[in-house]
Write a protein that holds these residues in place. Structure first.
Motif, PDB file in Angstrom:
ATOM      1  N   ILE A 118       0.856  -1.196   0.000  1.00 25.90           N
ATOM      2  CA  ILE A 118       0.000   0.000   0.000  1.00 25.90           C
ATOM      3  C   ILE A 118       0.888   1.242   0.000  1.00 25.90           C
ATOM      4  CG2 ILE A 118      -1.679   1.340   1.326  1.00 25.90           C
ATOM      5  CD1 ILE A 118      -2.845  -1.390   2.269  1.00 25.90           C
ATOM      6  N   GLY A 119       1.815   1.324   0.963  1.00 31.08           N
ATOM      7  CA  GLY A 119       2.798   2.410   0.986  1.00 31.08           C
ATOM      8  C   GLY A 119       2.223   3.810   1.046  1.00 31.08           C
ATOM      9  N   TYR A 120       1.469   4.146   2.117  1.00 34.69           N
ATOM     10  CA  TYR A 120       0.872   5.481   2.222  1.00 34.69           C
ATOM     11  C   TYR A 120       1.929   6.577   2.160  1.00 34.69           C
ATOM     12  CZ  TYR A 120      -3.534   3.399   3.873  1.00 34.69           C
ATOM     13  OH  TYR A 120      -4.695   2.700   3.975  1.00 34.69           O
ATOM     14  N   THR A 153      -9.034   3.187  -2.162  1.00 36.42           N
ATOM     15  CA  THR A 153      -7.611   3.329  -2.529  1.00 36.42           C
ATOM     16  C   THR A 153      -6.733   2.395  -1.682  1.00 36.42           C
ATOM     17  OG1 THR A 153      -7.429   5.238  -1.054  1.00 36.42           O
ATOM     18  CG2 THR A 153      -7.732   5.708  -3.394  1.00 36.42           C
ATOM     19  N   ILE A 189      -3.467   0.965  -3.782  1.00 35.00           N
ATOM     20  CA  ILE A 189      -2.892   2.180  -4.375  1.00 35.00           C
ATOM     21  C   ILE A 189      -2.257   3.015  -3.253  1.00 35.00           C
ATOM     22  CG2 ILE A 189      -3.417   4.346  -5.564  1.00 35.00           C
ATOM     23  CD1 ILE A 189      -5.610   2.764  -7.116  1.00 35.00           C
ATOM     24  N   GLY A 190      -3.057   3.321  -2.213  1.00 35.09           N
ATOM     25  CA  GLY A 190      -2.516   4.003  -1.032  1.00 35.09           C
ATOM     26  C   GLY A 190      -1.890   5.350  -1.304  1.00 35.09           C
ATOM     27  N   TYR A 191      -2.667   6.330  -1.834  1.00 33.75           N
ATOM     28  CA  TYR A 191      -2.116   7.661  -2.127  1.00 33.75           C
ATOM     29  C   TYR A 191      -1.498   8.297  -0.891  1.00 33.75           C
ATOM     30  CZ  TYR A 191      -4.644   7.741  -6.605  1.00 33.75           C
ATOM     31  OH  TYR A 191      -5.105   7.481  -7.863  1.00 33.75           O
ATOM     32  N   GLY A 192      -2.087   8.043   0.282  1.00 37.19           N
ATOM     33  CA  GLY A 192      -1.609   8.696   1.491  1.00 37.19           C
ATOM     34  C   GLY A 192      -2.186  10.093   1.663  1.00 37.19           C
ATOM     35  N   ASP A 193      -3.146  10.509   0.796  1.00 32.11           N
ATOM     36  CA  ASP A 193      -3.801  11.809   0.999  1.00 32.11           C
ATOM     37  C   ASP A 193      -4.671  11.769   2.266  1.00 32.11           C
ATOM     38  OD1 ASP A 193      -5.460   9.995  -0.238  1.00 32.11           O
ATOM     39  OD2 ASP A 193      -6.318  11.378  -1.678  1.00 32.11           O
ATOM     40  N   TYR A 194      -5.243  10.609   2.567  1.00 34.00           N
ATOM     41  CA  TYR A 194      -5.932  10.369   3.824  1.00 34.00           C
ATOM     42  C   TYR A 194      -5.403   9.055   4.408  1.00 34.00           C
ATOM     43  CZ  TYR A 194      -9.148  13.774   1.864  1.00 34.00           C
ATOM     44  OH  TYR A 194      -9.677  14.907   1.299  1.00 34.00           O
ATOM     45  N   THR A 249      -1.084   0.732  -9.625  1.00 30.02           N
ATOM     46  CA  THR A 249      -1.256   0.721  -8.158  1.00 30.02           C
ATOM     47  C   THR A 249      -0.033   1.236  -7.395  1.00 30.02           C
ATOM     48  OG1 THR A 249      -0.508  -1.536  -7.607  1.00 30.02           O
ATOM     49  CG2 THR A 249      -2.771  -1.310  -8.379  1.00 30.02           C
ATOM     50  N   ILE A 250       0.825   2.041  -8.055  1.00 30.07           N
ATOM     51  CA  ILE A 250       1.943   2.652  -7.336  1.00 30.07           C
ATOM     52  C   ILE A 250       1.396   3.736  -6.398  1.00 30.07           C
ATOM     53  CG2 ILE A 250       4.023   4.057  -7.575  1.00 30.07           C
ATOM     54  CD1 ILE A 250       4.568   2.500 -10.227  1.00 30.07           C
ATOM     55  N   GLY A 251       0.624   4.683  -6.971  1.00 30.60           N
ATOM     56  CA  GLY A 251      -0.060   5.686  -6.162  1.00 30.60           C
ATOM     57  C   GLY A 251       0.857   6.540  -5.307  1.00 30.60           C
ATOM     58  N   TYR A 252       1.768   7.311  -5.930  1.00 33.67           N
ATOM     59  CA  TYR A 252       2.682   8.168  -5.167  1.00 33.67           C
ATOM     60  C   TYR A 252       1.936   9.149  -4.271  1.00 33.67           C
ATOM     61  CZ  TYR A 252       6.588   6.740  -8.207  1.00 33.67           C
ATOM     62  OH  TYR A 252       7.552   6.039  -8.867  1.00 33.67           O
ATOM     63  N   GLY A 253       0.786   9.619  -4.746  1.00 34.88           N
ATOM     64  CA  GLY A 253       0.066  10.629  -3.988  1.00 34.88           C
ATOM     65  C   GLY A 253       0.583  12.036  -4.235  1.00 34.88           C
ATOM     66  N   ARG A 290      -9.191  15.834  -5.600  1.00 35.34           N
ATOM     67  CA  ARG A 290      -9.579  16.468  -4.329  1.00 35.34           C
ATOM     68  C   ARG A 290     -11.084  16.717  -4.238  1.00 35.34           C
ATOM     69  NH1 ARG A 290      -4.900  15.281  -2.097  1.00 35.34           N
ATOM     70  NH2 ARG A 290      -3.146  15.980  -3.335  1.00 35.34           N
ATOM     71  N   TYR A 306      -9.690   3.256 -11.550  1.00 33.40           N
ATOM     72  CA  TYR A 306      -8.836   2.174 -11.064  1.00 33.40           C
ATOM     73  C   TYR A 306      -9.569   0.850 -10.942  1.00 33.40           C
ATOM     74  CZ  TYR A 306      -9.787   3.827  -6.156  1.00 33.40           C
ATOM     75  OH  TYR A 306     -10.343   4.230  -4.978  1.00 33.40           O
TER      76      TYR A 306
END
Ligand SMILES: [K+]
Ligand SMILES: [K+]
Lengths: 100, 100, 100, 100
Positions: free
Chosen positions: B50-52, C45, C50-55, D49-53, D58, D70
């Motif tokens: 996942i890697g937040y 996410t 995916i884990g954007y990390g925005d939340y 599914t990398i999802g750097y964020g 928004r 996705y």
């Protein structure tokens, strides 16, 4: 035996590709990736699809190389995993036949 | 029966490896990972890919351990998933043969 | 037919589990997840890794629920994908036999 | 031959879907995604599914389109990977039979 040599070649090629990518991204964006080691950290978190986002390309050339890296790099991991599953089911089948 | 014991051993080894990694990263970077629980949260979001990025190693020793963790940890998950798929298709085949 | 019903049940159960998780995380951390919709965005996410990390959860109860969600949620996706691959190879085999 | 044409169609459809999504997210959230190229970068880091964020929707319409992208995009990659594994095991089996 032919399969083993091909797998070894593939692993060496993958390792070279990852290390080279670390130097390339450091060269393309030295401000975001101040050392090749930081570049390698980004390469490895990218091809494993973890993607922390602590380092990420910010310019068009960096992003283009990033897309090339992960499309190609994830494919390589897919082939390697395919070979592992292949070998695993091969030995499993051999073992089961041996027991019959 | 032998397969079941091996799977149990593997699960216990994986659990120990994950918990140990939480303490190791807390020891290596106490500022980024102030508690072993935060370390465990990072370990679990990392090995699931996942890697937040809410927590990530910032020093060379931390990053080196991080790469060791996810290369080894994702491999472990791959082997466990392989065993699950293996078991699933085994029972499926048994069931289909029973019906024939 | 039995397989189809089980897959339908599984999909409904998964959908309920994801929607419920959106409300639970909104309840556990209303500051980080101000609406159930934001909670659902985080759930989706997360389970897709995916884990954007925005939340992301910031408290121990939120993190504990997060770990429960993704360990269970990724397993569910694995089972669903397994069923899709299963069905795919089943129809493929049927088609090939029909052609022989 | 029929399989090859279908795979080609699928790849073209996927490419169009990804490029279109880049323009759609740029249209829906021009402040977060100032160019279609940034949109494409987000699309590619999302479907892998990398999802750097580094970029993420928004607003509610952007998030809804993101979830559509996705869920559908990962499914497409799953089908393509399934076809690759399928083809790989097919050629493998052919090769093994040829050797017998
Ligand atoms: K991520
Ligand atoms: K990720």
């Amino acid at each position: 035996r032919a399969v083993k040599i091909n797998t070894a070649k593939l692993l060496i090629f993958t390792a070279i590709f990852y290390v080279l990518s670390a130097f390339i991204i450091h060269y393309l964006e030295p401000e975001e990736f101040p050392t090749p080691f930081i570049g390698f950290w980004w390469v490895m978190t990218t091809v494993t699809t973890i993607g922390y986002g602590d380092y990420a390309p910010r310019t068009v050339p960096g992003m283009l190389y990033g897309m090339f890296l992960y499309l190609f790099g994830i494919g390589l991991i897919g082939v390697i995993l395919g070979k592992i599953v292949d070998a695993y089911s091969y030995f499993r089948r051999m073992k089961m036949r041996g027991k019959l």
